[in-house]
Design a protein around this motif. Structure first.
Motif, mmCIF file in Angstrom:
data_model
loop_
_atom_site.group_PDB
_atom_site.id
_atom_site.type_symbol
_atom_site.label_atom_id
_atom_site.label_comp_id
_atom_site.label_asym_id
_atom_site.label_seq_id
_atom_site.Cartn_x
_atom_site.Cartn_y
_atom_site.Cartn_z
ATOM 1 N N MET A 1 0.918 -1.147 0.121
ATOM 2 C CA MET A 1 0.106 0.029 0.114
ATOM 3 C C MET A 1 0.833 1.234 -0.100
ATOM 4 O O MET A 1 1.793 1.252 0.567
ATOM 5 C CB MET A 1 -1.022 0.014 1.334
ATOM 6 N N ALA A 2 0.444 2.308 -0.735
ATOM 7 C CA ALA A 2 1.582 3.518 -0.950
ATOM 8 C C ALA A 2 1.139 4.158 0.323
ATOM 9 O O ALA A 2 -0.055 4.360 0.866
ATOM 10 C CB ALA A 2 1.083 4.065 -2.359
ATOM 11 N N THR A 3 2.130 5.106 0.456
ATOM 12 C CA THR A 3 2.109 5.940 1.781
ATOM 13 C C THR A 3 1.379 7.054 1.157
ATOM 14 O O THR A 3 1.662 7.549 0.018
ATOM 15 C CB THR A 3 3.569 6.457 2.091
ATOM 16 N N PRO A 4 0.377 7.779 1.772
ATOM 17 C CA PRO A 4 -0.247 8.781 1.388
ATOM 18 C C PRO A 4 0.627 10.305 1.421
ATOM 19 O O PRO A 4 1.243 10.463 2.015
ATOM 20 C CB PRO A 4 -1.640 9.341 2.370
ATOM 21 N N LYS A 5 0.244 10.811 0.255
ATOM 22 C CA LYS A 5 0.998 12.056 -0.167
ATOM 23 C C LYS A 5 0.498 13.367 0.935
ATOM 24 O O LYS A 5 -0.721 13.290 1.099
ATOM 25 C CB LYS A 5 1.176 12.662 -1.395
ATOM 26 N N THR A 6 1.255 14.306 1.493
ATOM 27 C CA THR A 6 0.902 15.145 2.277
ATOM 28 C C THR A 6 1.263 16.635 1.736
ATOM 29 O O THR A 6 2.531 16.644 1.030
ATOM 30 C CB THR A 6 1.479 15.288 3.755
ATOM 31 N N LEU A 7 0.518 17.550 1.754
ATOM 32 C CA LEU A 7 0.766 19.076 1.200
ATOM 33 C C LEU A 7 1.775 19.570 2.067
ATOM 34 O O LEU A 7 1.686 19.588 3.422
ATOM 35 C CB LEU A 7 -0.363 19.722 1.197
ATOM 36 N N ARG A 8 2.912 19.874 1.697
ATOM 37 C CA ARG A 8 3.834 20.757 2.401
ATOM 38 C C ARG A 8 4.232 22.120 1.725
ATOM 39 O O ARG A 8 3.951 22.416 0.340
ATOM 40 C CB ARG A 8 5.232 20.005 2.266
ATOM 41 N N THR A 9 4.994 22.986 2.370
ATOM 42 C CA THR A 9 5.307 24.231 2.115
ATOM 43 C C THR A 9 6.843 24.364 2.414
ATOM 44 O O THR A 9 7.181 24.252 3.278
ATOM 45 C CB THR A 9 4.480 25.463 2.352
ATOM 46 N N CYS A 10 7.628 24.815 1.259
ATOM 47 C CA CYS A 10 9.247 24.803 1.579
ATOM 48 C C CYS A 10 9.269 26.445 2.104
ATOM 49 O O CYS A 10 8.431 27.055 2.207
ATOM 50 C CB CYS A 10 9.780 24.634 0.451
ATOM 51 N N LYS A 11 10.567 26.510 2.449
ATOM 52 C CA LYS A 11 10.750 27.874 2.903
ATOM 53 C C LYS A 11 10.775 29.194 2.161
ATOM 54 O O LYS A 11 10.404 30.159 2.521
ATOM 55 C CB LYS A 11 12.353 28.035 3.225
ATOM 56 N N GLN A 12 10.609 28.742 0.599
ATOM 57 C CA GLN A 12 10.255 29.636 -0.107
ATOM 58 C C GLN A 12 9.005 29.711 -0.678
ATOM 59 O O GLN A 12 8.699 30.868 -1.281
ATOM 60 C CB GLN A 12 11.193 29.339 -1.471
ATOM 61 N N GLY A 13 8.091 29.015 0.137
ATOM 62 C CA GLY A 13 6.731 29.142 -0.135
ATOM 63 C C GLY A 13 5.927 28.302 -1.178
ATOM 64 O O GLY A 13 4.751 28.362 -1.539
ATOM 65 N N HIS A 14 6.749 27.438 -1.698
ATOM 66 C CA HIS A 14 6.305 26.413 -2.786
ATOM 67 C C HIS A 14 5.321 25.330 -2.038
ATOM 68 O O HIS A 14 5.836 24.863 -1.039
ATOM 69 C CB HIS A 14 7.522 25.652 -3.720
ATOM 70 N N GLN A 15 4.390 25.132 -2.874
ATOM 71 C CA GLN A 15 3.581 24.052 -2.122
ATOM 72 C C GLN A 15 3.712 22.895 -3.141
ATOM 73 O O GLN A 15 3.739 23.151 -4.209
ATOM 74 C CB GLN A 15 2.075 24.272 -1.971
ATOM 75 N N TYR A 16 3.790 21.651 -2.101
ATOM 76 C CA TYR A 16 4.348 20.308 -3.141
ATOM 77 C C TYR A 16 3.618 19.238 -2.367
ATOM 78 O O TYR A 16 3.488 19.289 -0.886
ATOM 79 C CB TYR A 16 5.620 20.324 -3.329
#
Length: 97
Positions: A1-16
């Motif tokens: 089973m795949a690990t669920p992806k979580t929304l993150r924000t880097c120090k530069q403000g990019h969301q991924y």
């Protein structure tokens, strides 16, 4: 089973979204890629390893032996053909032991 992806924000403000604990922002990594030169031929780990050690030109690469370069964390034998091709095109070679 795949690990669920979580929304993150880097120090530069990019969301991924990411499913691992790795803190590397893929958007920042993409922006760091060089537009030209031999570094464009390499994977991110190989490019980052060279840049960490100040090897940012083909001339600086030629100051090292093949063995020294392969000893750097992030550099594997798969990078050698790209190194050799770039050195050859510049009329250079790896330093001889």
């Amino acid at each position: 089973m795949a690990t669920p992806k979580t929304l993150r924000t880097c120090k530069q403000g990019h969301q991924y979204y990411k499913s691992s604990d790795c803190p590397t922002c893929p958007i920042c990594e993409k922006l760091k890629e060089p537009a030209s030169g031999f570094l464009t031929l390499l994977s991110n780990p190989a490019r980052n390893a060279l840049l960490y050690y100040g090897i940012d030109t083909i001339e600086k690469l030629a100051e090292h032996t093949e063995k020294e370069i392969l000893a750097l964390h992030g550099i594997g034998k798969a990078s050698l053909p790209a190194f050799k091709k770039a050195l050859e095109e510049a009329g250079l070679n790896f330093k001889i032991n």
